[in-house]
Design an enzyme around this catalytic site. Sequence first.
Site, PDB file in Angstrom:
ATOM      1  N   ASP A 207       0.786  -0.740  -0.289  1.00 27.00           N
ATOM      2  CA  ASP A 207      -0.204  -0.012   0.174  1.00 27.00           C
ATOM      3  C   ASP A 207       0.441   1.050   0.088  1.00 27.00           C
ATOM      4  OD1 ASP A 207      -2.551   1.173  -0.079  1.00 27.00           O
ATOM      5  OD2 ASP A 207      -2.346   1.976   1.821  1.00 27.00           O
ATOM      6  N   SER A 231      -6.403   5.430   0.082  1.00 27.27           N
ATOM      7  CA  SER A 231      -7.356   4.102  -0.616  1.00 27.27           C
ATOM      8  C   SER A 231      -8.540   3.811  -0.364  1.00 27.27           C
ATOM      9  CB  SER A 231      -5.930   2.657  -0.165  1.00 27.27           C
ATOM     10  OG  SER A 231      -4.914   3.252   0.080  1.00 27.27           O
ATOM     11  N   GLN A 281      -5.466  -2.040  -6.950  1.00 25.93           N
ATOM     12  CA  GLN A 281      -6.590  -1.468  -5.651  1.00 25.93           C
ATOM     13  C   GLN A 281      -7.130  -0.183  -6.836  1.00 25.93           C
ATOM     14  OE1 GLN A 281      -3.805   2.346  -3.929  1.00 25.93           O
ATOM     15  NE2 GLN A 281      -4.491   0.781  -2.048  1.00 25.93           N
TER      16      GLN A 281
END
Length: 290
Positions: A207, A231, A281
């Site tokens: 991430d 995110s 993502q």
Amino acid sequence: MNEALKELLDLLDLEQIELDIFRGRSPEERIQRVFGGQVAAQALVAAGRTVPDDRDVHSLHAYFIRPGDPSIPIVYNVERVRDGRSFTTRRVVAVQHGKAIFTMSASFHIFEEGVHHQAAVMPQVVGPEELPTFQSRMLELVGDDSQWKEWLARPRPVDARYVSPLTWEAYKDPSLRSAENNVWFRYDAELPDDRLLHVVLAAYASDYTLVDTVLLAHGLAWGASNVIGASLDHAMWFHRPFRADDWVLYAQESPWSGGARGLARGEMFTPSGDLAVSVVQECMIRVAKP
């Protein structure tokens, strides 16, 4: 092992407060919200502790629902959705202030022989030993800015070496803008032979730079342009064993952005070129008026 990595490993050692309920904490730092990779990693630890040792995680699908509050613990509730002969499924809900901040479904699988192919090819890039650290590269950009220097001086659990331009470099030089982002990373210490730990650490690192890949395509940079990002969801597939204390090439690309959202994909390769992890993502990207 530096103090930042010790602290991260301690954060991943969740407290079990009931059969399928775990509690995690955040670093004692002055941050506005909990890092998404931390929540994903802790949720995966919680799920993994309810699964037999002969089953390894092969996929996870997660949603970031609310910003996490770093000042209070996070409670992880694990639901045992399925315990089959070959596959095990778990659902995890992370809760703060009585509300869900994150949900994740994870699937675990026993080892089985099967057909094999790999169409993905590892990019031919400069090796990590030939690249400067992220901190040294950023220091050249920020110069004498004492606030940035203080932030960059903090130890980090992950050693990241950027093959591609940093977002700050692309912000200053439009010719460096790109929808591709290649980054080497590793945890710079000898880690235990715990398969789940190495997967969890990859989830944590995954991430770090995916939103940056969307920013890089537009010459946007944290702290330099009026950009707000977060995110939204995160999916990972784990294809083969790997070690997080060895170099991993994280090859990322952003095929699309629009409507205040951006999509980023990533593939993690071992130094020998084996595809170990696939990541996708979607993120929120808002650019405020000056």
